[in-house]
Structures are given as structure tokens and as C-alpha cells.
Write an enzyme that holds these catalytic residues in place. Structure first.
Site, PDB file in Angstrom:
ATOM      1  N   THR A 105     -17.370  11.853  61.220  1.00 47.29           N
ATOM      2  CA  THR A 105     -17.804  13.190  60.448  1.00 47.29           C
ATOM      3  C   THR A 105     -18.997  12.580  59.643  1.00 47.29           C
ATOM      4  OG1 THR A 105     -15.897  14.304  60.792  1.00 47.29           O
ATOM      5  CG2 THR A 105     -17.285  14.735  58.857  1.00 47.29           C
TER       6      THR A 105
ATOM      7  N   ASP B  58     -17.326  10.278  68.040  1.00 46.56           N
ATOM      8  CA  ASP B  58     -16.102  11.171  67.736  1.00 46.56           C
ATOM      9  C   ASP B  58     -15.274  10.298  67.725  1.00 46.56           C
ATOM     10  OD1 ASP B  58     -13.683  12.607  67.070  1.00 46.56           O
ATOM     11  OD2 ASP B  58     -15.291  14.453  67.152  1.00 46.56           O
ATOM     12  N   SER B  59     -14.422   9.677  66.789  1.00 51.72           N
ATOM     13  CA  SER B  59     -13.253   8.636  66.913  1.00 51.72           C
ATOM     14  C   SER B  59     -12.307   9.130  67.794  1.00 51.72           C
ATOM     15  CB  SER B  59     -12.988   8.069  65.761  1.00 51.72           C
ATOM     16  OG  SER B  59     -12.029   8.791  65.030  1.00 51.72           O
TER      17      SER B  59
ATOM     18  N   THR C 253     -12.404   9.893  60.925  1.00 51.70           N
ATOM     19  CA  THR C 253     -10.991   9.673  60.206  1.00 51.70           C
ATOM     20  C   THR C 253      -9.997   9.849  61.202  1.00 51.70           C
ATOM     21  OG1 THR C 253     -11.080  12.070  59.892  1.00 51.70           O
ATOM     22  CG2 THR C 253     -11.879  10.620  58.215  1.00 51.70           C
ATOM     23  N   ASP C 254     -10.275  10.391  62.467  1.00 42.83           N
ATOM     24  CA  ASP C 254      -9.144  10.584  63.296  1.00 42.83           C
ATOM     25  C   ASP C 254      -8.296   9.253  63.732  1.00 42.83           C
ATOM     26  OD1 ASP C 254      -9.446  13.395  63.166  1.00 42.83           O
ATOM     27  OD2 ASP C 254     -10.645  13.446  65.241  1.00 42.83           O
TER      28      ASP C 254
ATOM     29  N   THR D  38       9.740   4.341  63.955  1.00 48.28           N
ATOM     30  CA  THR D  38      10.511   5.470  63.540  1.00 48.28           C
ATOM     31  C   THR D  38       9.607   6.555  63.760  1.00 48.28           C
ATOM     32  OG1 THR D  38      11.643   6.797  61.897  1.00 48.28           O
ATOM     33  CG2 THR D  38      10.020   5.204  60.886  1.00 48.28           C
ATOM     34  N   GLN D  39      10.159   7.872  64.038  1.00 47.57           N
ATOM     35  CA  GLN D  39       9.237   8.999  63.917  1.00 47.57           C
ATOM     36  C   GLN D  39       8.996   9.584  62.267  1.00 47.57           C
ATOM     37  OE1 GLN D  39      10.806  11.824  66.692  1.00 47.57           O
ATOM     38  NE2 GLN D  39      10.624  10.641  68.275  1.00 47.57           N
ATOM     39  N   CYS D  40       9.857   9.106  61.394  1.00 48.30           N
ATOM     40  CA  CYS D  40       9.732   9.421  59.994  1.00 48.30           C
ATOM     41  C   CYS D  40       8.444   8.957  59.595  1.00 48.30           C
ATOM     42  CB  CYS D  40      10.787   8.970  59.226  1.00 48.30           C
ATOM     43  SG  CYS D  40      12.347   9.451  59.923  1.00 48.30           S
TER      44      CYS D  40
HETATM   45  N1  ASP Z   1     -13.268  13.842  64.796  1.00 48.18           N
HETATM   46  C1  ASP Z   1     -13.811  13.165  63.633  1.00 48.18           C
HETATM   47  C2  ASP Z   1     -13.702  11.739  63.978  1.00 48.18           C
HETATM   48  O1  ASP Z   1     -12.856  11.153  63.890  1.00 48.18           O
HETATM   49  C3  ASP Z   1     -13.083  13.483  62.502  1.00 48.18           C
HETATM   50  C4  ASP Z   1     -13.760  12.704  61.206  1.00 48.18           C
HETATM   51  O2  ASP Z   1     -14.292  11.896  61.324  1.00 48.18           O
HETATM   52  O3  ASP Z   1     -13.264  12.920  60.149  1.00 48.18           O
HETATM   53  O4  ASP Z   1     -14.576  10.970  64.340  1.00 48.18           O
END
Ligand code: ASP
Length: 342
Positions: free
Chosen positions: A13, A57-58, A89-90, A271-273
Site C-alpha cells: 500500500t 500486492d503482498s 502489510t498483508d 494454537t489458534q488462539c
Molecule cells: N494488500 C496490501 C498489501 O499487502 C495491503 C497493505 O499493504 O497494507 O500489499
């Protein structure tokens, strides 16, 4: 402020622009950054910037992309004092984890950052994240792979994306923050890893080798059977309930796991927690996994468990050596095992 930094722009992003289909990554980040920095440019550390040819886009990232980033870092390791990786961020937590396992013995900082709003837009969080990441990378105090986001410096292999839209998108639920950036930048020197001796091992990664599956009420054994029906599969991260409990009353499901393990598949239980660790054997359901030879993943995050298994298998670890390496911290990714699980 000293030192010279290499920035890798992989996409995400932070460097995206709006399109009819939503945000898309675009080339030309360096120019956009210099425009944004404007008169402040002289105050930020000196940097060079490499822009990836295939901007991601990650969400589209595959394990081989981790290797590409790691190889670029390795190639330029001697030329810079620190590194900033701009990333979506993904899947940033997966990449940060994978880099930490491939770049073991790191003696310089590798700081991953990105943003929730692109640098090109009003109210963006990208400029502050990037500028602070640059300052952290030149501080001389950090010698590990970290995620920096919204005032938080996190160990990369402990970080998780915990919020979809908040600026405070990252946290490390099982590990205190390594630092905080407010008016002052405060680092937890007691927690930061000491500089090591680089022993980088960057293997080729086959995406078919490792999979991650979560159990759920009524999960049919055929789902697991189908997933494991590929000779290339050598590792499975199994996300179970609570302290590591599977639905062990489902004999077919347990038999499928046993068959996979007998065929040489390494099964790592997490764990899923969102917070806490596996204690495989606290309940009889978890003890079943001990009997089958499933390895306890302790307090590894899913991202760290998945990338650790991928990297260690590709580095050629097997048998007891692999088991030991999976249960012990190699670079701060988990707590020391307590001895109550396999
Ligand atoms: N879809 C974007 C990515 O992971 C989201 C982001 O960067 O915040 O590339």
C-alpha cells in the site's frame, strides 16, 4: 545519525495509487518519496533505493519472493549499515519471519515497514513509518529483523497483522515490543538480540512443500487426506484449539495424521488462539498428538511456524535435528521449550 541505508521497495500500500479496481502498486516510488520529503530530505539518513521489477500486492507473494528479498540483502550486505524493506502489510509478518530464519546471525538491522494509506494520499501513515524505520536502521542499536509500524518496533518473527484498517495494524502478542517511537525513540536494549556472525542460508523454496491447516468442529479427515495427497508435501503446520488440542475423537483424522508422519511429513502443532502457547499434553486430546509424533510449536505465531518449517526443511534439516531446531528459539521466535510437550 550516521550510516547509509538500502531501501528495498517490494510493493504494498505504501507505494500504491488508486485505480478503478482499487489500490495497485506502481513504479516510481523513489521520486514520490523525494517529493514527499521535500525540504526535510537533508534530515533523513542517506539512502539508496532498489525498486522491484514485479511490484507486489503482498497478498500475491509466494515463498520464492522471500528468497529474492533475502538474496538482494545478502548481495548488498557489506555495502550498507542497515536495510529497510517496504512491503505490503498483508503478508509482512510472513516475510519478516522468513528473513529472520534465512539471515541468521544478522549483525545489522533489517526493518520492514509499510502503511495503511499510500504515501500518495492525504493522512498517510507511510511517511512517518518510513522515516522512523530509516532512523531505527541507522541507530546502531539493532541487529535483527524487525517490523516497525505506528510507533512500535517489533521482533519480525513475533509480529502479526492484528488490525485490518487501524494504523496500529501490527503487534507481537507473545513478545514485548522491542521499542516505541513517541517524542523519543525508546528501545528495549534488554530484549534486542546481540549482533551475531552472519551465517546466511538462503535455499530455494518450493511452495508445495509446506501447508498450514486449522482444525474446526466437524472437520472431515478427507480434507487432510486430500491436502497431504502430494509427494512434495514435507511439512504441515496444524492449528489446533487452545493449548494444542485436536479433535482426537475423530479416529480417521488421527489416522491420517499418523500415516502422514509415518511417510515422513513433519507436523508442527500451534494454537489458534491469538495469544499464548501450545502445551501439548495438558489435556488428553493433546497427548494424542504426542503419541503420534507431532511436534509442539510452543508459542510460535502461524507466520513464524510456517516460514520456519519451510526454511528449515529447504535447508536440509531432518529427523531429530529438525525437531530440535523447530522447538528451540533460533533467533528469538519462540520461548525456550518447557519440557511438557513433544
Ligand atoms: N494488500 C496490501 C498489501 O499487502 C495491503 C497493505 O499493504 O497494507 O500489499
Amino acid at each position: 545519525m550516521t550510516g547509509r541505508i538500502l531501501i528495498l521497495y517490494t510493493g504494498g500500500t505504501i507505494g500504491m495509487v488508486p485505480s478503478e479496481q482499487g489500490y495497485v502498486p506502481t513504479p516510481g516510488f523513489c521520486k514520490r518519496l523525494r517529493e514527499q520529503l521535500g525540504p526535510l530530505a537533508g534530515q533523513v539518513p542517506e539512502y539508496d533505493l532498489i525498486e522491484f521489477d514485479r511490484l507486489l500486492d503482498s497478498a500475491n507473494l509466494v515463498p520464492d519472493d522471500w528468497c529474492q528479498i533475502a538474496r538482494l540483502l545478502q548481495q548488498h550486505w557489506a555495502d550498507y549499515d542497515g536495510f529497510v524493506v517496504l512491503h505490503g502489510t498483508d503478508t509482512m509478518a510472513y516475510t519478516a519471519s522468513a528473513l529472520s530464519f534465512m539471515l541468521q546471525g544478522t549483525d545489522k538491522p533489517v526493518i520492514l515497514t509499510g502503511s495503511q494509506i499510500p504515501l500518495s494520499q492525504l493522512r498517510n501513515d507511510g511517511l512517518d513509518n518510513l522515516v522512523t524505520a530509516l532512523l531505527l536502521a541507522t541507530s546502531g542499536d539493532i541487529a535483527e529483523v524487525c517490523v516497525y509500524f505506528n510507533g512500535r518496533l517489533l521482533r519480525g518473527n513475533r509480529a502479526r497483522k492484528v488490525r485490518t484498517t487501524g494504523f496500529d495494524a501490527f503487534d507481537s502478542p507473545n513478545c514485548p515490543w522491542l521499542g516505541q517511537a513517541g517524542i523519543h525513540i525508546e528501545l528495549r536494549h534488554d530484549l534486542l538480540l546481540k549482533p551475531g556472525r552472519p551465517q546466511f542460508q538462503i535455499p530455494d523454496l518450493d511452495p508445495a512443500t509446506v501447508m498450514i491447516l486449522g482444525v474446526y468442529p466437524g472437520m472431515p479427515a478427507r480434507l487432510l487426506t486430500a491436502a497431504l495427497d502430494d509427494e512434495r508435501v514435507r511439512g504441515l503446520v496444524l492449528q489446533t484449539y487452545g493449548v494444542g488440542n485436536p479433535p482426537d475423537a475423530d479416529q480417521a483424522l488421527m489416522d491420517t495424521l499418523a500415516t502422514a508422519i509415518a511417510k515422513g511429513v513433519t507436523v508442527l502443532n500451534i494454537t489458534q488462539c491469538p495469544e499464548g502457547a501450545v502445551s501439548q499434553g495438558a489435556y488428553a486430546t493433546g497427548t494424542t498428538l504426542n503419541r503420534l509424533g507431532v511436534i509442539s510449536g510452543g508459542d510460535l505465531t502461524p507466520e513464524a511456524a510456517f516460514s520456519k518449517l519451510h526454511v528449515l526443511l529447504a535447508q536440509g534439516l531432518t529427523g531429530e535435528t529438525l525437531r530440535q531446531a523447530l522447538t528451540r528459539p533460533l533467533c528469538g521466535e519462540c520461548a525456550e521449550p518447557t519440557g511438557d510437550s513433544a
